[in-house]
Design a protein around this motif. Structure first.
Motif, PDB file in Angstrom:
ATOM      1  N   GLU A 106       4.822  11.839   8.022  1.00  0.00           N
ATOM      2  CA  GLU A 106       4.908  11.038   6.796  1.00  0.00           C
ATOM      3  C   GLU A 106       4.673  11.922   5.575  1.00  0.00           C
ATOM      4  OE1 GLU A 106       2.312   7.641   7.153  1.00  0.00           O
ATOM      5  OE2 GLU A 106       3.671   6.672   8.581  1.00  0.00           O
ATOM      6  N   GLU A 162      -6.963   2.884  -2.436  1.00  0.00           N
ATOM      7  CA  GLU A 162      -6.433   1.872  -1.519  1.00  0.00           C
ATOM      8  C   GLU A 162      -7.233   1.809  -0.228  1.00  0.00           C
ATOM      9  OE1 GLU A 162      -1.791   1.805  -2.867  1.00  0.00           O
ATOM     10  OE2 GLU A 162      -2.352   2.694  -0.958  1.00  0.00           O
ATOM     11  N   TYR A 176       3.634  11.980   1.449  1.00  0.00           N
ATOM     12  CA  TYR A 176       3.071  11.257   0.317  1.00  0.00           C
ATOM     13  C   TYR A 176       2.825  12.218  -0.837  1.00  0.00           C
ATOM     14  CZ  TYR A 176       2.237   7.623   3.756  1.00  0.00           C
ATOM     15  OH  TYR A 176       2.401   6.691   4.728  1.00  0.00           O
ATOM     16  N   PHE A 228     -10.899   6.063   6.973  1.00  0.00           N
ATOM     17  CA  PHE A 228     -10.424   5.090   7.961  1.00  0.00           C
ATOM     18  C   PHE A 228     -11.551   4.700   8.899  1.00  0.00           C
ATOM     19  CE2 PHE A 228      -6.110   5.936   6.687  1.00  0.00           C
ATOM     20  CZ  PHE A 228      -5.492   4.728   6.936  1.00  0.00           C
ATOM     21  N   ASN A 265       0.810  -1.200   0.000  1.00  0.00           N
ATOM     22  CA  ASN A 265       0.000   0.000   0.000  1.00  0.00           C
ATOM     23  C   ASN A 265       0.856   1.269   0.000  1.00  0.00           C
ATOM     24  OD1 ASN A 265      -2.690  -0.036  -0.229  1.00  0.00           O
ATOM     25  ND2 ASN A 265      -3.121  -0.291   1.938  1.00  0.00           N
ATOM     26  N   VAL A 266       0.309   2.327  -0.540  1.00  0.00           N
ATOM     27  CA  VAL A 266       1.030   3.594  -0.504  1.00  0.00           C
ATOM     28  C   VAL A 266       1.116   4.092   0.936  1.00  0.00           C
ATOM     29  CG1 VAL A 266       0.986   6.010  -1.176  1.00  0.00           C
ATOM     30  CG2 VAL A 266       0.406   4.271  -2.838  1.00  0.00           C
ATOM     31  N   LEU A 267      -0.041   4.243   1.565  1.00  0.00           N
ATOM     32  CA  LEU A 267      -0.054   4.635   2.972  1.00  0.00           C
ATOM     33  C   LEU A 267       0.439   3.456   3.781  1.00  0.00           C
ATOM     34  CD1 LEU A 267      -3.507   6.382   3.524  1.00  0.00           C
ATOM     35  CD2 LEU A 267      -1.316   7.454   3.188  1.00  0.00           C
ATOM     36  N   ARG A 268       1.324   3.722   4.707  1.00  0.00           N
ATOM     37  CA  ARG A 268       1.872   2.609   5.482  1.00  0.00           C
ATOM     38  C   ARG A 268       0.877   2.221   6.582  1.00  0.00           C
ATOM     39  NH1 ARG A 268       6.250   5.546   3.539  1.00  0.00           N
ATOM     40  NH2 ARG A 268       5.975   7.207   5.040  1.00  0.00           N
ATOM     41  N   ILE A 269      -0.098   1.459   6.188  1.00  0.00           N
ATOM     42  CA  ILE A 269      -1.173   1.093   7.112  1.00  0.00           C
ATOM     43  C   ILE A 269      -0.764  -0.104   7.957  1.00  0.00           C
ATOM     44  CG2 ILE A 269      -3.532   0.197   7.261  1.00  0.00           C
ATOM     45  CD1 ILE A 269      -4.118   1.783   4.725  1.00  0.00           C
ATOM     46  N   LYS A 290      -5.084   7.635  -5.824  1.00  0.00           N
ATOM     47  CA  LYS A 290      -4.513   6.319  -5.542  1.00  0.00           C
ATOM     48  C   LYS A 290      -4.704   5.954  -4.061  1.00  0.00           C
ATOM     49  CE  LYS A 290      -0.490   3.554  -6.566  1.00  0.00           C
ATOM     50  NZ  LYS A 290       0.948   3.532  -6.674  1.00  0.00           N
ATOM     51  N   ILE A 291      -4.427   6.927  -3.223  1.00  0.00           N
ATOM     52  CA  ILE A 291      -4.561   6.675  -1.785  1.00  0.00           C
ATOM     53  C   ILE A 291      -6.005   6.338  -1.427  1.00  0.00           C
ATOM     54  CG2 ILE A 291      -4.500   7.831   0.467  1.00  0.00           C
ATOM     55  CD1 ILE A 291      -1.934   9.278  -0.608  1.00  0.00           C
TER      56      ILE A 291
END
Lengths: 280, 556
Positions: B539, B349, B541, B421, A182-186, B345-346
């Motif tokens: 982080e 996902e 992105y 989320f 995944n792009v986000l480090r989940i 994209k995010i």
């Protein structure tokens, strides 16, 4: 009347706690390629994780042979135990329960009760400790077994796994597969559902996932001073300590133990994971 | 048949010319028109595909097969029908794909054989040739199954006969064929239980009807375009366990050239190695289609009697699984408006089924949002506007769609991502009515904002900014405390924004850099934040937004 003996297998991850609680532990066999070890006897936890990280293939675990369990039962009964309660890892994960049931039929079906706890690691460990305590108080086989069966479904297990690599390698990744790459480090908080690893929640960053796991645990525990809690880790003792301290401060459990988990969980979690098993 | 009701598209119009003869050129036109029509609707045919294997490629396979016929037929620059039909048959045989593709190629072959001595044909000849075509297709199959393309084509051929006896105009005859084919198509669920269960008509049959419909459009007097037809068959259910791939896993196809074995002998020889077997063709070139567990063994067997070429092996289980995973009972879907491709994209996902590019300077229209919502295969669709200027448009979508639309009024992408989320971690059976508000209420987001260059001199929230000046706009939760923050560079502004947000217990700061910035520059800003807030994870992105240099998200 002499007391009832309690038996479990090495996947309960009790280590020295088993010795002090007078619980007999039957080891599973762990194989790295052609090398075979008795879990917790020939292979220390540290050594296991070292090998896990350096080997390309996941190790295999094998249930103890019925004869090994039978030998333990015979020895305990010979030493004067009035009966045996034998508690084991979820039959969905291992054939250990079947081995034990076979052994019990051979040795003395009337005096030995074998229980599938549907749990793993210290979840099983907590139930075994309870049974040992009951035995110490002089309860009989039937009572101890009934209480253990009542406890089994109450055990909850949560864990935070820093990398999905080991889960994927062991083929247990299932529903979590979508998180790979995944792009986000989940980071997932996982739980055990019907004996399978299941996702409980998705969180960003490992630290926040651990925080959330502690929050979930303490929110599920009602009332101070009653719960039994085990903090499990795969060679991350400091992290486990900090989780234990936070749980202690929040709910002051009746029992709070901490231990490094063995191959059954460790093979899939990999090093650096932390989790909580608790009976609220 | 003079009193036959005319198709509505020609009603009230005088027909310029009745077509009573079809030669090579017209035949090519038919094939071209049919091919393009099939191309247009092949996705619908794919969607219907549940038999014999629900692998969702019937439409594509049929289209590729008739396209191969079209290409070869086009190459023959002759008026002779026999030559053109033979070329089409050869082309479709070599290019045939899938079960229905091979069946179609056999029809071309049967047709070509029937007209092999003809320069041109009349309606009765067409009827005869169509019957030969259906016979050829039946002959190529080991076990012809009714309720498939075969029944549909047979119905069309029978109707052609009935009509052609009295009618010399191809328009009327073809029209009767299309009607009969459609009627037969509607009956396929009664003939084949697996279709009924899936509430679909047969995919191959539908493909055949589209091809015929397209051909019909080549005739004078027929409108080449239509809005009324075809009706769109809708798949209402997903694949069920009963529609699973049976015992054989590999769909295996190849052509045996220089064949030293007749088709029936090869068919008998291969029959025991799988099912859905079709051996088609002749004159030294045989096309084989079989579902088997041992593709290489089958090809080795064939190789003893000729040269194997154009082989293709598909793992049907995989194809099937892809479809099943895609379509399995999905209670809810997600549409997100995003200001850049990185965010798209995010969001995907995180479970978004469809993303719509939008954002500060290019708000999507209600129609854009509606189209996105309708693309989602779920009865309940969560819509994340992710911009305060899109929320109103998002609320307009509900009356326009049959899906239940739940607008989560997110005012920015960070708010949207945090809410996603929340949705991910919600049990799927949660009460829809309450969940939208709960998603925002339980959000971990403390504040968000963006860093961008002012487009002009202005005073915003009491702060004077000059044209081209870099500045940060900070939004608190629920729109509270919007502020403009200035600083010497992005690093300083970002740090000031976090300080101003008042989120002392922030556990995570996320920096999404825009299309005009580079990862390296973003890393610099992130490093500055890490130094200022050593206990907070930072982080970085790629967001891809063009409206700002950075989007910042501050979470608890």
């Amino acid at each position: 009347m002499s007391p009832v003996a309690v038996v479990t297998d090495s996947t309960a991850d009790l280590g020295d706690l088993a010795t002090s609680a007078h619980i007999a532990v039957v080891p599973l066999t762990i194989s790295f390629g052609n090398e075979h070890f008795r879990d917790g006897i020939d292979l220390s936890r540290e050594e296991f994780y070292k090998r896990l990280a350096s080997s390309t293939h996941p190790p295999a675990t094998a249930q103890p042979a019925p004869s090994a369990l039978a030998a333990v039962y015979t020895r305990l009964l010979g030493a004067g135990a009035s009966g045996i309660v034998s508690l084991h890892l979820s039959s969905a994960l291992s054939g250990t329960y079947n081995s034990a049931a076979t052994a019990a039929r051979e040795v003395d079906a009337d005096r030995i009760v074998v229980i599938d706890t549907h749990s793993a690691s210290l979840g099983l460990g907590l139930i075994a400790l309870q049974a040992a305590e009951d035995a110490r108080l002089g309860m009989d086989v039937a009572t101890i077994a009934r209480r253990a069966r009542d406890e089994s479904p109450k055990v909850q297990l949560l864990a935070v796994i820093p990398t999905l690599t080991y889960l994927a390698r062991g083929g247990r990744i299932g529903a979590l597969a979508g998180l790979l790459g995944n792009v986000l480090r989940i980071v997932p908080i996982v739980t055990l559902k019907d004996g399978e690893v299941a996702e409980y929640a998705k969180v960003r960053t490992f630290t926040r996932a651990v925080d959330q796991m502690v929050d979930i645990t303490t929110s599920r525990i009602q009332g101070r001073g009653r719960a039994r809690v085990a903090v499990l880790h795969s060679v991350a003792p400091e992290l486990a300590d900090s989780v234990a301290r936070r749980i202690e401060a929040a709910v002051a459990p009746a029992l709070l133990i901490s231990a490094c988990v063995g191959p059954t969980v460790g093979t899939h979690a990999g090093p650096g994971a932390v989790g909580v098993a608790f009976i609220p | 048949m003079k009193d036959r009701e005319q198709p509505t598209s020609v009603a009230g119009r005088s027909r310029p010319v009745a077509v009573t003869r079809i030669g090579g050129k017209r035949f090519v036109e038919f094939v071209i028109a049919g091919t393009y029509f099939l191309r247009k609707y092949r996705a619908i045919v794919n969607d219907l595909n549940v038999f014999p294997v629900p692998d969702g490629d019937t439409g594509t396979n049929m289209f590729l097969t008739v396209r191969a016929a079209m290409i070869e037929a086009r190459r023959c620059r002759t008026e002779k029908l026999s030559a053109v039909a033979a070329a089409a048959a050869q082309g479709s045989l070599m290019g045939a794909r899938g079960n229905s593709g091979v069946i179609i190629s056999q029809m071309f072959r049967g047709f070509a054989h029937a007209v092999r001595h003809r320069e041109a044909i009349e309606t009765l000849d067409l009827a005869i040739a169509m019957n030969d075509a259906v016979q050829a297709a039946r002959h190529a199959l080991l076990k012809p199954v009714e309720g498939t393309i075969l029944s549909v084509a047979a119905a069309a051929a029978a109707a052609a006969f009935k009509a052609a006896v009295q009618e010399s105009d191809f328009l009327t005859v073809l029209h009767a064929m299309v009607d009969a084919a459609n009627e037969a198509l509607e009956k396929t669920p009664e003939q084949l239980p697996v279709l009924k269960e899936a509430k679909v008509v047969d995919a191959g049959g539908q493909g055949f009807v589209y091809f015929l419909e397209g051909s019909l459009r080549m005739l004078p007097g027929r409108a080449p375009y239509t809005t009324a037809f075809p009706r769109r068959p809708v798949r209402r259910t997903t694949f069920t366990a009963r529609q699973k791939v049976e015992q054989h896993r590999f769909c295996t196809e190849f052509v045996l050239t220089s064949a030293r074995i007749p088709d029936h002998a090869l068919r008998t020889m291969l029959a025991e190695h799988g099912d859905s077997l079709i051996v088609a063709g002749g004159d030294g070139a045989l096309r084989v289609h079989i579902h088997t567990d041992y593709p290489s063994k089958v090809m080795d067997l064939a190789r003893e009697y000729g040269d194997v070429s154009k082989s293709k092996v598909d793992n049907m289980e995989e194809q099937h699984n892809v479809l099943v995973v895609d379509r399995e009972s999905k209670p809810r879907g997600i549409v997100c408006v995003v200001p850049g491709d990185g965010f798209a994209k995010i969001c995907k996902e995180l479970g978004a089924d469809v993303t719509v590019l939008g954002g500060a300077t290019m708000n999507p229209s209600v129609k854009d949002l509606l189209v996105a919502v309708n693309k989602v295969l779920a009865p309940v669709v969560y819509l994340f506007p992710n911009d305060k200027n899109v929320i109103a448009a998002a609320r307009e979508v509900q009356p326009l769609t049959d899906r239940r639309v739940v607008v989560v009024p997110t005012r920015s992408v960070p708010e949207g991502i945090a809410a996603l989320f929340g949705l991910l971690n919600q049990p799927p059976d949660v009460d829809v009515e309450q969940s939208a508000d709960a998603l925002l209420g339980d959000s971990t987001l403390a504040a968000s904002g963006s860093i961008f260059r002012a487009g002009r001199d202005a005073t915003v929230f009491g702060v004077r900014v000059g044209n081209g000046e870099l500045m940060g706009a900070l939004e608190g939760r629920n729109g509270a405390g919007d502020r403009i923050i200035k600083g010497v560079d992005a690093e300083a502004i970002a740090a000031a924004m976090v300080a101003e947000s008042g989120a002392r217990d922030a556990s995570l700061i996320t920096l999404y850099y825009g299309s005009a910035r580079k990862l390296k520059e973003a890393d610099h800003v992130a490093e500055a934040l890490r130094q200022a807030y050593p206990n907070t994870a930072v982080e970085v992105y790629y967001g891809g937004q063009s409206s700002s240099d950075y989007v910042i998200s501050i979470e608890r």
